[in-house]
Scaffold this active site. Sequence first.
Site: not given
Ligand code: AMP
Length: 190
Positions: A146, A128, A89, A134, A14
Amino acid sequence: MKNIVLFGPPGAGKGTQAEIIKNSYNLFHISTGDVFRNNIKNNTPLGILAKGYMDKGELVPDDVTIEMLNNEVVCNLDSNGFIFDGFPRTTSQAIALDKLMDLNNTIISAMIALEVEDETLISRLVKRGKTSGRSDDSDESIIKNRISEYYKKTSILKEYYQQKDRYYGINGEGQVNDISFRLKELIDSL
Ligand code: AMP
């Protein structure tokens, strides 16, 4: 305004695709994960709260996430549209996003899912993790959590957008450029 939700499990691509698409269509890219990571870096109260969940691979609570997203949108309403990456989400987040779009006399034009096999996701995230720095990419059990959060709480959003006739899926496997090509073909047809 063209407002696109890029959808798919962690590792679907994404973020990578959003960066390419935002330039092609002059959209404002909002990655909720990036906003949380910036807050963590700057040690804000929001960052401190979010870190507790992110480090375990869990979702940050809806109320906090929705408020943050609202602020990001409201501050960038002069754009051509938005590309949402990592939001919504949960069903509550999807409902909140619809309300926010409605308040601003616009709609979500499409949810586009990047469809990728689970084995590909895990191998992409492990790879990654070697360069992203990260912490949630560096431990396979957090990665699996996740992905499991995605199947438990997020994947049902496919039906939410299908009911509105705004769900589209594309093959998210293969080369980055090929995936962007499929994505652009679809966006152009909307
Ligand atoms: P991402 O960068 O999208 O993989 O998000 C990394 C982490 O941020 C996720 O595993 C969640 O802990 C948190 N996170 C990101 N977006 C959301 C969301 N829309 N709702 C809840 N937690 C989020």
